[in-house]
Design a protein around this motif. Structure first.
Motif, mmCIF file in Angstrom:
data_model
loop_
_atom_site.group_PDB
_atom_site.id
_atom_site.type_symbol
_atom_site.label_atom_id
_atom_site.label_comp_id
_atom_site.label_asym_id
_atom_site.label_seq_id
_atom_site.Cartn_x
_atom_site.Cartn_y
_atom_site.Cartn_z
ATOM 1 N N ASN A 174 -7.741 9.555 2.316
ATOM 2 C CA ASN A 174 -9.249 9.264 3.039
ATOM 3 C C ASN A 174 -10.310 9.294 2.755
ATOM 4 N N GLN A 175 -10.529 10.424 1.885
ATOM 5 C CA GLN A 175 -12.041 11.025 0.617
ATOM 6 C C GLN A 175 -12.214 9.965 0.372
ATOM 7 N N GLN A 176 -11.566 8.660 -0.294
ATOM 8 C CA GLN A 176 -12.181 7.520 -0.985
ATOM 9 C C GLN A 176 -12.429 6.341 -0.423
ATOM 10 N N SER A 177 -12.602 5.662 -1.663
ATOM 11 C CA SER A 177 -12.507 4.391 -1.124
ATOM 12 C C SER A 177 -11.392 3.878 -1.898
ATOM 13 N N GLU A 190 6.048 1.548 -5.964
ATOM 14 C CA GLU A 190 6.029 0.373 -5.150
ATOM 15 C C GLU A 190 4.978 0.808 -3.521
ATOM 16 N N VAL A 191 3.675 0.353 -4.005
ATOM 17 C CA VAL A 191 2.366 0.225 -3.546
ATOM 18 C C VAL A 191 2.219 -0.125 -2.380
ATOM 19 N N ALA A 192 1.699 0.286 -0.948
ATOM 20 C CA ALA A 192 1.246 -0.231 -0.031
ATOM 21 C C ALA A 192 0.389 -1.048 0.081
ATOM 22 N N LYS A 193 0.582 -2.407 0.828
ATOM 23 C CA LYS A 193 -0.783 -2.918 0.842
ATOM 24 C C LYS A 193 -1.575 -2.203 1.642
ATOM 25 N N ASN A 194 -3.024 -2.429 0.914
ATOM 26 C CA ASN A 194 -4.767 -1.789 1.593
ATOM 27 C C ASN A 194 -5.461 -2.443 0.886
ATOM 28 N N PRO A 195 -5.969 -3.652 0.576
ATOM 29 C CA PRO A 195 -6.953 -4.679 0.064
ATOM 30 C C PRO A 195 -8.166 -3.746 -0.028
ATOM 31 N N ASP A 196 -8.681 -3.302 1.362
ATOM 32 C CA ASP A 196 -9.927 -2.616 1.214
ATOM 33 C C ASP A 196 -10.090 -1.193 0.262
ATOM 34 N N LYS A 247 -14.008 -4.142 -13.057
ATOM 35 C CA LYS A 247 -13.518 -4.323 -13.046
ATOM 36 C C LYS A 247 -12.275 -3.447 -11.617
ATOM 37 N N GLN A 248 -12.750 -2.046 -11.265
ATOM 38 C CA GLN A 248 -12.405 -1.277 -11.178
ATOM 39 C C GLN A 248 -12.938 -1.192 -9.448
ATOM 40 N N GLU A 249 -14.295 -1.547 -9.590
ATOM 41 C CA GLU A 249 -14.585 -2.068 -8.490
ATOM 42 C C GLU A 249 -15.024 -3.775 -7.559
ATOM 43 N N SER A 250 -14.500 -4.706 -8.316
ATOM 44 C CA SER A 250 -13.840 -5.602 -8.060
ATOM 45 C C SER A 250 -13.297 -5.534 -6.076
ATOM 46 N N ARG A 251 -13.391 -6.805 -5.157
ATOM 47 C CA ARG A 251 -12.412 -6.808 -4.473
ATOM 48 C C ARG A 251 -10.943 -7.970 -5.245
#
Length: 366
Positions: A174-177, A190-196, A247-251
């Motif tokens: 919760n504390q990070q983007s 297996e990663v839960a989807k969260n585009p944000d 590349k890290q910052e791009s959505r």
């Protein structure tokens, strides 16, 4: 703080914190101190390396000698290396011995320094440095057993951690983007989807970025790191990439993007990423009807479309050249590459893999 200005070989060998660091039993603060020692006391760096190699030679594989035995070994080493005064010795042989000792010392220094620098490049060493630099407190899970260990993350993602592997991650995201995980060894994610809130796996010098997918990362070897995608897409780039921040910052997933049944191998010595297909591509979209690969006079473009959908692999061919090509075959049980072999034999064509794709070459069908 202890003064090391007058430290000699024996002092290093007897120092408890130094021995705990050599045998990887020291807390992080002690590890950090001894890793910085050569820069703080450069005049003692050679003695430190020599002492480290001496202790490791005494370790006998993974066995750490008891304290009394360790001290006895140290005393014996110091006694064996004490200068011996010869009562009658020829000058020629004295000079020859001095030259041999000098040459041996140079060789020992080179070998010790090589071992030292080689050890610093180990994935576990990079892992510890990355975790130490993390901005949030990390929770570490180490799999010392012989079976796969399941780790559930706070965001609903899961990690299958293989034996002799470890991961570090924050208890909450919760504390990070970003959702950031540090790995050494091998794990299936297996990663839960969260585009944000993109998900990052840091393994040695490689960064894997995903929004929601499943993939494997292997970072055991000092020379190569492997990423294999099962479902979805991942972006892979290095920590030294000039466009790393972008590349890290791009959505979006930019850079070298992998799709299902593709893999990338990062060679650390050459510093390059090599994308390819996995050895045995597996089905991505499981068909409801078992007759999905039952073809009877089916246009070849429809055949390739079925394979692309099932395996998530792009098949490139000249539709105009192959417009008169039709296939009648049953390909249910064969692996992808065997299916392609059978199709190409039937149509007098050839296929090749290039950059994670399948290229079909043929003169067409009459």
């Amino acid at each position: 703080m202890k003064s090391f200005d007058h430290f000699e070989l024996y002092d290093f060998l007897e120092d408890e914190s130094f021995r705990s660091w050599v045998f990887e039993r020291a807390p992080s603060s002690v590890v950090e101190w001894w890793e910085r020692f050569p820069a703080v006391y450069p005049e003692k760096a050679f003695l430190m390396i020599q002492a480290r190699e001496t202790l490791l030679a005494m370790q006998e594989d993974t066995f750490v000698p008891a304290q009394d035995q360790m001290r006895q070994n140290i005393r014996q080493i110091m006694q064996d290396t004490e200068p011996v005064v010869a009562v009658h010795s020829e000058p020629f042989w004295s000079y020859q011995r001095m030259a041999w000792v000098a040459a041996a010392s140079v060789v020992m220094f080179v070998l010790a320094w090589f071992a030292w620098t080689n050890n610093q490049d180990k994935p576990v060493t990079v892992y510890k440095k990355l975790v130490a630099a993390a901005t949030l407190p990390m929770k570490e899970v180490v799999n010392t057993g012989s079976k796969t260990h399941l780790v559930l993350l706070a965001d609903g993602s899961s990690v299958l951690l293989q034996p002799n592997s470890r991961i570090s991650y924050p208890k909450e995201f919760n504390q990070q983007s970003r959702r950031e995980i540090y790995l050494v060894g091998e794990a299936f994610f297996e990663v839960a989807k969260n585009p944000d809130k993109p998900f990052f796996v840091y393994a040695d010098n490689l960064i894997t970025k995903v929004l929601g997918t499943s993939f494997t990362v292997r970072a055991f070897d000092k020379k190569a790191i492997d990423v294999i995608v099962k479902t979805g897409k991942v972006s892979v780039f290095t920590r030294t990439d000039k466009e790393r921040v972008e590349k890290q910052e791009s959505r979006q997933l930019i850079g070298l993007v992998l799709t299902p049944n593709q893999r990338v191998l990062f060679n650390r010595d050459e510093g390059r990423l090599l994308r390819s297909l996995v050895e045995s591509p597996t089905l991505v979209d499981m068909p409801i009807q078992q007759s999905m690969f039952e073809f009877s006079g089916t246009p070849i473009n429809q055949v390739f479309a079925s394979l692309e959908k099932a395996y998530g692999v792009e098949i490139i061919f000249d539709a105009e050249v192959m417009k008169n090509c039709y296939l009648t075959a049953s390909l249910d049980d064969e692996p992808l590459f065997e299916k392609l072999n059978m199709i190409c034999r039937t149509l007098d064509a050839q296929y090749e893999e290039m950059d994670g794709k399948i290229l079909i070459n043929t003169k067409g069908c009459q």
